[in-house]
Design an enzyme around this catalytic site. Structure first.
Site, PDB file in Angstrom:
ATOM      1  N   LYS A 128       0.860  -1.268   0.085  1.00 36.34           N
ATOM      2  CA  LYS A 128      -0.041  -0.016   0.072  1.00 36.34           C
ATOM      3  C   LYS A 128       0.922   1.188  -0.023  1.00 36.34           C
ATOM      4  O   LYS A 128       1.952   1.163   0.622  1.00 36.34           O
ATOM      5  CB  LYS A 128      -0.952   0.055   1.154  1.00 36.34           C
ATOM      6  CG  LYS A 128      -2.110   0.931   1.171  1.00 36.34           C
ATOM      7  CD  LYS A 128      -3.429   0.217   0.400  1.00 36.34           C
ATOM      8  CE  LYS A 128      -4.337   0.992  -0.090  1.00 36.34           C
ATOM      9  NZ  LYS A 128      -5.495   0.573  -0.654  1.00 36.34           N
ATOM     10  N   ASP A 168      -6.461   4.370  -4.960  1.00 38.28           N
ATOM     11  CA  ASP A 168      -7.326   4.589  -3.674  1.00 38.28           C
ATOM     12  C   ASP A 168      -7.822   5.675  -3.616  1.00 38.28           C
ATOM     13  O   ASP A 168      -8.158   6.324  -4.505  1.00 38.28           O
ATOM     14  CB  ASP A 168      -6.395   4.078  -2.434  1.00 38.28           C
ATOM     15  CG  ASP A 168      -7.024   3.668  -1.194  1.00 38.28           C
ATOM     16  OD1 ASP A 168      -7.644   2.445  -1.138  1.00 38.28           O
ATOM     17  OD2 ASP A 168      -7.148   4.498  -0.429  1.00 38.28           O
TER      18      ASP A 168
HETATM   19  P1  NDP Z   1     -12.654   8.023  -3.643  1.00 45.85           P
HETATM   20  O1  NDP Z   1     -11.489   9.177  -3.389  1.00 45.85           O
HETATM   21  O2  NDP Z   1     -13.206   7.697  -4.874  1.00 45.85           O
HETATM   22  O3  NDP Z   1     -13.994   8.583  -2.870  1.00 45.85           O
HETATM   23  C1  NDP Z   1     -13.848   8.539  -1.408  1.00 45.85           C
HETATM   24  C2  NDP Z   1     -15.298   9.288  -0.892  1.00 45.85           C
HETATM   25  O4  NDP Z   1     -15.046   9.177   0.580  1.00 45.85           O
HETATM   26  C3  NDP Z   1     -15.445  10.469  -1.302  1.00 45.85           C
HETATM   27  O5  NDP Z   1     -16.938  10.569  -1.513  1.00 45.85           O
HETATM   28  C4  NDP Z   1     -15.123  11.495  -0.111  1.00 45.85           C
HETATM   29  O6  NDP Z   1     -15.600  12.531  -0.053  1.00 45.85           O
HETATM   30  C5  NDP Z   1     -15.381  10.577   0.962  1.00 45.85           C
HETATM   31  N1  NDP Z   1     -14.571  10.671   2.191  1.00 45.85           N
HETATM   32  C6  NDP Z   1     -13.044  10.489   1.984  1.00 45.85           C
HETATM   33  N2  NDP Z   1     -12.551  10.817   3.289  1.00 45.85           N
HETATM   34  C7  NDP Z   1     -13.536  10.991   3.999  1.00 45.85           C
HETATM   35  C8  NDP Z   1     -13.548  11.622   5.389  1.00 45.85           C
HETATM   36  N3  NDP Z   1     -12.505  11.494   6.141  1.00 45.85           N
HETATM   37  N4  NDP Z   1     -14.725  11.791   5.840  1.00 45.85           N
HETATM   38  C9  NDP Z   1     -15.903  11.792   5.007  1.00 45.85           C
HETATM   39  N5  NDP Z   1     -15.798  11.488   4.000  1.00 45.85           N
HETATM   40  C10 NDP Z   1     -14.674  10.973   3.291  1.00 45.85           C
HETATM   41  O7  NDP Z   1     -11.977   6.697  -3.002  1.00 45.85           O
HETATM   42  P2  NDP Z   1     -12.549   5.237  -3.149  1.00 45.85           P
HETATM   43  O8  NDP Z   1     -14.060   5.161  -3.481  1.00 45.85           O
HETATM   44  O9  NDP Z   1     -11.768   4.617  -4.290  1.00 45.85           O
HETATM   45  O10 NDP Z   1     -12.177   4.398  -1.705  1.00 45.85           O
HETATM   46  C11 NDP Z   1     -13.264   4.746  -0.627  1.00 45.85           C
HETATM   47  C12 NDP Z   1     -12.739   3.318   0.429  1.00 45.85           C
HETATM   48  O11 NDP Z   1     -12.898   2.233  -0.201  1.00 45.85           O
HETATM   49  C13 NDP Z   1     -11.363   3.812   0.923  1.00 45.85           C
HETATM   50  O12 NDP Z   1     -11.291   3.126   2.381  1.00 45.85           O
HETATM   51  C14 NDP Z   1     -10.599   2.624   0.104  1.00 45.85           C
HETATM   52  O13 NDP Z   1      -9.570   2.518   0.871  1.00 45.85           O
HETATM   53  C15 NDP Z   1     -11.706   1.601  -0.274  1.00 45.85           C
HETATM   54  N6  NDP Z   1     -11.226   0.840  -1.345  1.00 45.85           N
HETATM   55  C16 NDP Z   1     -11.263   1.263  -2.463  1.00 45.85           C
HETATM   56  C17 NDP Z   1     -10.815   0.438  -3.503  1.00 45.85           C
HETATM   57  C18 NDP Z   1     -10.863   0.812  -5.158  1.00 45.85           C
HETATM   58  O14 NDP Z   1     -11.003   0.191  -5.925  1.00 45.85           O
HETATM   59  N7  NDP Z   1     -11.100   2.336  -5.276  1.00 45.85           N
HETATM   60  C19 NDP Z   1     -10.554  -0.826  -3.418  1.00 45.85           C
HETATM   61  C20 NDP Z   1     -11.035  -1.364  -2.059  1.00 45.85           C
HETATM   62  C21 NDP Z   1     -11.005  -0.509  -0.945  1.00 45.85           C
HETATM   63  P3  NDP Z   1     -14.934  13.878  -1.092  1.00 45.85           P
HETATM   64  O15 NDP Z   1     -15.733  13.568  -2.422  1.00 45.85           O
HETATM   65  O16 NDP Z   1     -15.595  15.151  -0.304  1.00 45.85           O
HETATM   66  O17 NDP Z   1     -13.650  13.593  -0.958  1.00 45.85           O
END
Ligand code: NDP
Length: 451
Positions: A128, A168
């Site tokens: 990671k 991520d």
């Molecule tokens: P993105 O950056 O595409 O989206 C993240 C989302 O979560 C956004 O809507 C963001 O809001 C919100 N967010 C992020 N941090 C916070 C916070 N501290 N408080 C509130 N809302 C928050 O990321 P992903 O969708 O790719 O990833 C989301 C989760 O899934 C993570 O934990 C990641 O590790 C996990 N994951 C992702 C994978 C992937 O293939 N992408 C695979 C497996 C796990 P805003 O738009 O305001 O930034």
């Protein structure tokens, strides 16, 4: 719960050695607690110091990332890569860009990733990385310069058979494109060194959808096996509105559920007749905007500032909750509110969104709990399929990849559930079963390979 002597000793030493790294300590505590009964059955682990070896990352790299912003000012950020475990394949895991990124977050994610990748049935080790760089509000050129500078250091440590990063939080197709371009410029090598690439240069169809779709495939298996039900007619609340959340919402809707809420880091939207996902995609994927504009754009629903806590997203009554934003979004009070409002199942799309107390509460209250490392493994599984396509120099159709993803998610559920029935607190405890199922393969490979 009283832990076996060996587990307890290892955990105590780990907690002292990793003082000041709270997320990492929490992840390790959770995992060792799940593995405890299994460890007790295997005295050879203690003889070979296996747990200590498993918990220690093979390599942790921290580096300086210098870049120039649009005003010409030099900016400095931290870059990280943890190469956690390579017993079953090359290191594999995403890169996260978020101001909260630090050593603790990267190491917890690397540890989780090791077990998750093992669960996929594919041969991928755990890694990671990321940076405390905040992509919000940056111009496209600033993002490009940052990614190029980041890769100028990272390229020394990665390779298609060594370590294959992906996206991520804060790292999507645009950033992967810039990383790939810089890697190619420096090394002169056009290779599958990253996954999540654009379709025109070796990316896989269905990678974008994979984590969210996979989450719903996993959830469907769990719902039908444990609760003899499915998504049809259920109200679903999803946190986040990023890559995972959007495609989880799309698949849950396709399977007959009504997705009534989504969030971003400023607030959440509620739409009892079902969120209009096309509007959300336009706001988040195309414009990189805020959900606060949803109500005006969709002409329906309501917007609530603030995300978590008493009147946060988890106070909305629903049958199924899919936390898909970030770590530590569901605490004990949120879990109590969800249970009081009748939630029947929680599947983690994000990594470690639920606290240990929240997980215990769900399991004790007969809520099916699908842990991140199993439920969200679809993303890395399709990354593994992207690597396979790159090796073959072929591209598979969307349907072919989606079908393989579906089969993998079914297998992840079945394997975890088998261990849940043997070692879990009850049938809802997919956490214990999944941790053991993931660990089993890594442990076997580590023992076979010697020290
Ligand atoms: P993105 O950056 O595409 O989206 C993240 C989302 O979560 C956004 O809507 C963001 O809001 C919100 N967010 C992020 N941090 C916070 C916070 N501290 N408080 C509130 N809302 C928050 O990321 P992903 O969708 O790719 O990833 C989301 C989760 O899934 C993570 O934990 C990641 O590790 C996990 N994951 C992702 C994978 C992937 O293939 N992408 C695979 C497996 C796990 P805003 O738009 O305001 O930034």
């Amino acid at each position: 719960m009283e832990l076996h002597k060996y587990t307890k000793e290892v955990l105590e030493k780990f907690l002292v050695a990793n003082k000041g790294l709270p997320e990492y300590q929490e992840a390790a505590t959770n995992i060792l607690t799940s593995l405890d009964k299994y460890i007790a059955e295997h005295p050879e682990f203690e003889e070979k110091s296996l747990l200590e070896r498993f918990l220690m990352p093979e390599r942790f790299i921290q580096f300086k990332v210098l870049w120039t912003d649009d005003s010409g000012k030099i900016q400095v950020n931290n870059g990280y890569r943890v190469q956690y475990n390579s017993a079953i394949g090359p290191y594999k895991g995403g890169l996260r860009f978020h101001p909260s990124v630090n050593e603790s977050i990267i190491k917890f994610l690397g540890l989780e990733q090791t077990l998750k990748n093992s669960l996929t049935t594919l041969n991928m080790g755990g890694g990671k990385g990321g940076s405390d760089f905040d992509p919000k509000g940056k111009s496209d050129n600033e993002i490009m310069r940052f990614c190029q500078s980041f890769m100028t250091e990272l390229y020394k440590y990665i390779g298609p058979n060594k370590d294959v990063p992906a996206g991520d939080i804060g790292v999507g197709g645009r950033e992967i494109g810039y990383f790939f371009g810089q890697y190619k410029r420096i090394t002169g090598d056009f290779s599958g060194v990253l996954t999540g690439k654009g379709l025109s240069f070796g990316g896989s169809l269905a990678r974008k959808e994979a984590t969210g779709y996979g989450l719903c495939y996993y959830a469907s298996e769990a719902l039908s096996t444990i609760l003899h039900t499915d998504f049809k007619g259920k109200k679903v609340v999803i946190s986040g509105s990023g890559n995972v959340a959007i495609y989880a919402a799309e698949k849950a809707t396709a399977l007959g559920a009504t997705v009534i809420a989504l969030s971003d880091s400023n607030g959440y939207i509620v739409d009892n007749n079902g969120i209009d996902l096309e509007v959300v995609k336009q706001i988040k994927e195309v414009e990189r905007g805020r959900l606060s504009s949803y109500v005006e754009r969709a002409g329906k629903g309501s917007y609530h500032a603030g995300t978590y806590g008493k009147e946060g997203i988890w106070s909305i009554p629903c049958g199924i909750a899919l936390p898909c934003a970030t770590q530590n979004e569901i605490g004990l009070d949120d879990a109590k509110a969800l249970v009081a409002h009748g939630v029947k199942a929680v599947f983690e799309g994000a990594n470690m969104p639920s606290s240990s107390e929240a997980i215990e509460y769900f399991i004790d209250h007969e809520v099916v709990f699908g842990p991140a490392k199993a439920a969200n493994a679809g993303g890395v599984a399709v990354s593994g399929l992207e690597m396979a396509q790159n090796s073959e120099r072929l591209s598979w159709s969307f349907e072919e990849v989606d079908e393989k993803l579906h089969a993998i998610m079914k297998e992840i559920f079945a394997n975890g559930y088998k261990h849940t029935l043997k070692y879990g607190k009850n049938v809802y405890d997919l956490k214990t079963g999944s941790d053991i199922a993931g660990f089993e393969k890594v442990a076997e490979a580590m023992l076979a390979q010697g020290i």
